[in-house]
Enzyme design. Structure first.
Site, PDB file in Angstrom:
ATOM      1  CG  HIS A 109       2.147   0.234   0.180  1.00 47.39           C
ATOM      2  ND1 HIS A 109       2.913  -0.182  -0.889  1.00 47.39           N
ATOM      3  CD2 HIS A 109       2.494   1.522   0.401  1.00 47.39           C
ATOM      4  CE1 HIS A 109       3.693   0.809  -1.287  1.00 47.39           C
ATOM      5  NE2 HIS A 109       3.458   1.856  -0.522  1.00 47.39           N
ATOM      6  CG  HIS A 120       1.275   5.844   1.383  1.00 49.57           C
ATOM      7  ND1 HIS A 120       1.898   5.442   2.541  1.00 49.57           N
ATOM      8  CD2 HIS A 120       2.053   5.399   0.359  1.00 49.57           C
ATOM      9  CE1 HIS A 120       3.006   4.785   2.248  1.00 49.57           C
ATOM     10  NE2 HIS A 120       3.121   4.750   0.923  1.00 49.57           N
ATOM     11  CE1 TYR A 122      -6.719   1.304 -10.251  1.00 50.18           C
ATOM     12  CE2 TYR A 122      -4.364   1.136 -10.663  1.00 50.18           C
ATOM     13  CZ  TYR A 122      -5.667   0.765 -10.952  1.00 50.18           C
ATOM     14  OH  TYR A 122      -5.911  -0.149 -11.940  1.00 50.18           O
TER      15      TYR A 122
END
Length: 177
Positions: A59, A61, A147
């Site tokens: 996932h 954000h 990342y």
């Protein structure tokens, strides 16, 4: 059918959580360069400013700000997701519904969105973005996760390099808590 309500605020700043359909996959970090290209392509077509981002294996954000007069988050996410998906070979399981709709089985259809209300809310969500790799046990410090926009914020003087360091005993050899 669910009744999703979105706040459409032209020029708004938003926090998002976007998930892979199969949460055990690592596509986002294994193909981070392709995801970066998908963001670049979407930004060229429909400009927006990425204020903070973290990409985890399953996932991501993100906090972004739209241009004045523009409230179109949905088409930006559709472009990011489809551009990324088209670059990957088909190998995922797909439901009959996804096959009928000619959809890939990479992303969850929906995403979670929050309209940023003020500077304190922005700071809270940017902190949440940057602490996420530590929270999920992927890194001992926010600075160790490659990342993320964290180092950009360190360079701007917002965070010290050792911000959000986990206690050593809380991070196992595999990076899980």
């Amino acid at each position: 059918m669910s009744n999703y309500r979105r706040l459409w605020v032209p020029g708004g700043t938003y926090f998002f959580t976007v998930n892979l359909l199969e949460r055990r996959r690592r596509l986002l970090v294994d193909h981070a360069d392709l995801l970066r290209d998908a963001f670049r392509t979407a930004r060229a077509a429909r400009p927006f400013d990425v204020l903070a981002i973290v990409v985890l294996p399953d996932h991501l954000h993100c906090v972004w700000r739209l241009p004045d007069g523009d409230a179109d988050n949905a088409n930006r996410w559709a472009q990011i997701k489809s551009t990324f998906s088209r670059t990957l070979p088909i190998g995922e399981r797909r439901s009959p519904q996804r096959i009928a709709r000619r959809e890939r089985g990479i992303w969850q259809r929906r995403y979670w969105e929050h309209l940023i209300r003020d500077e304190a809310d922005l700071r809270h969500h940017v902190d949440y973005v940057h602490i996420n790799p530590v929270k999920h046990g992927h890194a001992a410090r926010s600075a160790d996760w490659p990342y993320s926009s964290f180092r950009r914020w360190v360079s701007a003087g917002v965070y010290p390099l050792d911000w959000a360091a986990a206690e050593p005993e809380l991070v196992s050899v595999r990076g899980e808590r």
